[in-house]
Structure formats: structure tokens, C-alpha cells
Write a protein that holds these residues in place. Structure first.
Motif, short mmCIF file in Angstrom:
data_model
loop_
_atom_site.label_atom_id
_atom_site.label_comp_id
_atom_site.label_asym_id
_atom_site.label_seq_id
_atom_site.Cartn_x
_atom_site.Cartn_y
_atom_site.Cartn_z
N ALA A 285 0.83 -1.21 0.00
CA ALA A 285 0.00 0.00 0.00
C ALA A 285 0.87 1.26 0.00
O ALA A 285 0.57 2.23 -0.71
CB ALA A 285 -0.93 -0.01 1.21
N ARG A 286 1.94 1.23 0.78
CA ARG A 286 2.81 2.41 0.85
C ARG A 286 3.64 2.60 -0.41
O ARG A 286 3.78 3.72 -0.92
CB ARG A 286 3.74 2.29 2.06
N SER A 287 4.19 1.50 -0.94
CA SER A 287 5.15 1.63 -2.04
C SER A 287 4.49 1.71 -3.41
O SER A 287 4.97 2.45 -4.28
CB SER A 287 6.13 0.45 -2.00
N PRO B 89 0.93 7.10 1.91
CA PRO B 89 1.39 8.27 2.70
C PRO B 89 1.24 9.58 1.94
O PRO B 89 0.85 10.60 2.52
CB PRO B 89 2.87 7.94 2.98
N LEU B 90 1.51 9.54 0.63
CA LEU B 90 1.38 10.76 -0.17
C LEU B 90 -0.08 11.21 -0.25
O LEU B 90 -0.38 12.41 -0.14
CB LEU B 90 1.94 10.50 -1.58
N VAL B 91 -0.98 10.26 -0.42
CA VAL B 91 -2.40 10.59 -0.50
C VAL B 91 -2.90 11.14 0.84
O VAL B 91 -3.65 12.13 0.88
CB VAL B 91 -3.22 9.33 -0.90
N ALA B 92 -2.47 10.52 1.93
CA ALA B 92 -2.87 11.01 3.26
C ALA B 92 -2.36 12.43 3.48
O ALA B 92 -3.09 13.29 4.00
CB ALA B 92 -2.33 10.07 4.34
N GLY B 93 -1.11 12.67 3.09
CA GLY B 93 -0.55 14.01 3.23
C GLY B 93 -1.29 15.04 2.38
O GLY B 93 -1.48 16.19 2.81
N TYR B 94 -1.71 14.62 1.20
CA TYR B 94 -2.44 15.53 0.31
C TYR B 94 -3.76 15.99 0.94
O TYR B 94 -4.06 17.20 0.97
CB TYR B 94 -2.69 14.82 -1.02
N PHE B 95 -4.51 15.05 1.47
CA PHE B 95 -5.80 15.42 2.07
C PHE B 95 -5.61 16.18 3.38
O PHE B 95 -6.42 17.05 3.73
CB PHE B 95 -6.67 14.19 2.28
N ALA B 96 -4.55 15.87 4.12
CA ALA B 96 -4.27 16.63 5.34
C ALA B 96 -3.94 18.08 4.99
O ALA B 96 -4.37 19.02 5.68
CB ALA B 96 -3.11 15.99 6.09
N LEU B 97 -3.21 18.26 3.89
CA LEU B 97 -2.87 19.61 3.45
C LEU B 97 -4.14 20.37 3.02
O LEU B 97 -4.30 21.56 3.35
CB LEU B 97 -1.88 19.55 2.29
N GLY C 126 -10.76 12.00 2.22
CA GLY C 126 -9.43 11.40 2.27
C GLY C 126 -9.46 10.00 2.87
O GLY C 126 -8.81 9.08 2.37
N ALA C 127 -10.25 9.84 3.93
CA ALA C 127 -10.37 8.52 4.56
C ALA C 127 -10.98 7.50 3.59
O ALA C 127 -10.56 6.34 3.55
CB ALA C 127 -11.21 8.62 5.83
N LEU D 219 -8.32 6.53 1.02
CA LEU D 219 -7.32 5.65 1.63
C LEU D 219 -7.89 4.25 1.85
O LEU D 219 -7.19 3.25 1.68
CB LEU D 219 -6.84 6.25 2.95
N ALA D 220 -9.17 4.19 2.24
CA ALA D 220 -9.78 2.87 2.43
C ALA D 220 -9.80 2.08 1.13
O ALA D 220 -9.53 0.86 1.12
CB ALA D 220 -11.20 3.04 2.98
N ILE D 221 -10.09 2.76 0.04
CA ILE D 221 -10.09 2.08 -1.27
C ILE D 221 -8.69 1.61 -1.64
O ILE D 221 -8.49 0.47 -2.09
CB ILE D 221 -10.64 3.03 -2.35
N LEU D 222 -7.69 2.47 -1.42
CA LEU D 222 -6.31 2.11 -1.77
C LEU D 222 -5.81 0.94 -0.92
O LEU D 222 -5.20 0.00 -1.44
CB LEU D 222 -5.40 3.32 -1.61
N TYR D 223 -6.09 1.00 0.40
CA TYR D 223 -5.65 -0.11 1.26
C TYR D 223 -6.40 -1.40 0.90
O TYR D 223 -5.82 -2.49 0.90
CB TYR D 223 -5.86 0.25 2.73
#
Length: 212
Positions: A38-40, A45-53, A75-76, A79-83
Motif C-alpha cells: 500500500a505504501r510503495s 502516505p502521499l495521498v494522506a498528506g495531500y488530504f491533510a494539506l 481522504g479517509a 485511503l480505504a479504497i487504496l488499502y
């Protein structure tokens, strides 16, 4: 080199493509770690950072709690879809190293298999991801190429012109890379010995016919 389970393939062809044969030694087999995948591969992490921004910008611009909550909720959901996709991909993936080839069973909706004879591996590139995890990209030395989209996410990023299959999110990746290097070296030594014993015969990959 790549095949799907389709009616055009006979049961014998499917068996040869999908499974190591009786006279073929399995040296290693494994599958990606879903969290590392999921990370690589899915860049969570990039998607989470984008929505946090986005949420931070909304707060700084005076958006109400509703707008910030909507942004974080979106964002959540992403991320749920990606995970979920990463977990499904890891669960349906299996990598196998034998004394003849590397087999990748991949595909969530459409199951596919990629067979790479050891003699067609020109180079292998190990990328470490920390905590023993890593990825191994296989650089084919032949003219035939594999489809990038067909391989993804099991493809080395940005190698679009000549895609390279990649064993993703491997635990103990260094050990797997060493096993692969030994297998390729042993296979080359065997082929050199056979060529010296039968100089008049034309060398032909053992799996070539089945993998064409």
C-alpha cells in the motif's frame, strides 16, 4: 511470456504455465506484504498528506468544521479504497522462483501468470524499503516486452518503453535477491556445460516452447 487462463489454452499448457513441473525445483515462493505494498505501490502516505494539506488550507481559509470534516472524510474514503486494493492485490499475488524461471501469479479481477526464464533475466535491481522489506525489478534481456498496464502494480515505476516486472513488498528481500542471483548463475553454468558437451546442437531454452 504472459498468459491468462482462457479456453484457448489446453489443460497441459495451463499446467506448464501456472505450476512448477515435476522436474523443476522450487527455490522460493512468497507474496507481497499488504501494508508495504500500500505504501510503495499505492502511495498511501502521499495521498494522506495531500488530504491533510487540503484540510489545513480549508482551516486557514476559515472554512467551517463541516468543510474540514468533508475533506478528511473524502481522504479517509480514498485511503480505504487504496488499502483495500492493496490487500486484495497482495492476497491474489504469488511469486515463485524455480531453477528454471520466475513465475508471477498476479491479477485481482483477471488472473494472469508471467513466466520469465532465468536465461532471459539480464539484470535484477534490488530496492530496499526498510525493516528487511524490498523490491526486485527484473530487467529482461530479450526483444519481447511485457505490457506495463498488464503488469501493474508489479512493474518497475516509469519503465514504460520497456517494462520490467517487479517483485513487490518482499519480506527478507535481500535473501530473495541472493537466491535469485544464485539460481541465475547456476542455470548459466548448466547451460554452458551443455553447450560444451553438445557443440553441434542449437541451444534452446527448456521452457521456450511452453512460454511463447
Amino acid at each position: 511470456m504472459t498468459a491468462r487462463k482462457s479456453p484457448s489454452l489446453s489443460p497441459t499448457q495451463i499446467d506448464v504455465l501456472w505450476h512448477p513441473q515435476a522436474d523443476e525445483a522450487v527455490l522460493w515462493q512468497g507474496r507481497p506484504d499488504p501494508m508495504v505494498l500500500a505504501r510503495s505501490a499505492f502511495h498511501t502516505p502521499l495521498v494522506a498528506g495531500y488530504f491533510a494539506l487540503l484540510a489545513l488550507i480549508a482551516a486557514l481559509m476559515g472554512s467551517g468544521p463541516g468543510g474540514i470534516a468533508t475533506t478528511l472524510g473524502a481522504g479517509a474514503a480514498v485511503l480505504a479504497i487504496l488499502y483495500g486494493t492493496a490487500f486484495a492485490s497482495a492476497r491474489t499475488t504469488r511469486y515463485i522462483l524455480t531453477d528454471r524461471r520466475v513465475i508471477l501469479h498476479i491479477g485481482i479481477a483477471i488472473e494472469k501468470t508471467v513466466n520469465i526464464p532465468l536465461k532471459q533475466i539480464g539484470a535484477a535491481h534490488l530496492s530496499e524499503r526498510g525493516n528487511g522489506f524490498g523490491e526486485i525489478a527484473l530487467e529482461p534481456n530479450g526483444e519481447r516486452t511485457l505490457g506495463y498496464l498488464l503488469l501493474w502494480p508489479h512493474a518497475r515505476p516509469w519503465r514504460l518503453a520497456k517494462p520490467q516486472p517487479m517483485l513487490r513488498a518482499l519480506p527478507e528481500a535481500t535473501d530473495v535477491a541472493e537466491r535469485l542471483a544464485r539460481a541465475v548463475a547456476a542455470h548459466e553454468a548448466i547451460e554452458r556445460g551443455q553447450a560444451q558437451e553438445r557443440p553441434a546442437q542449437t541451444r534452446k531454452p527448456a521452457m521456450e516452447g511452453a512460454l511463447a
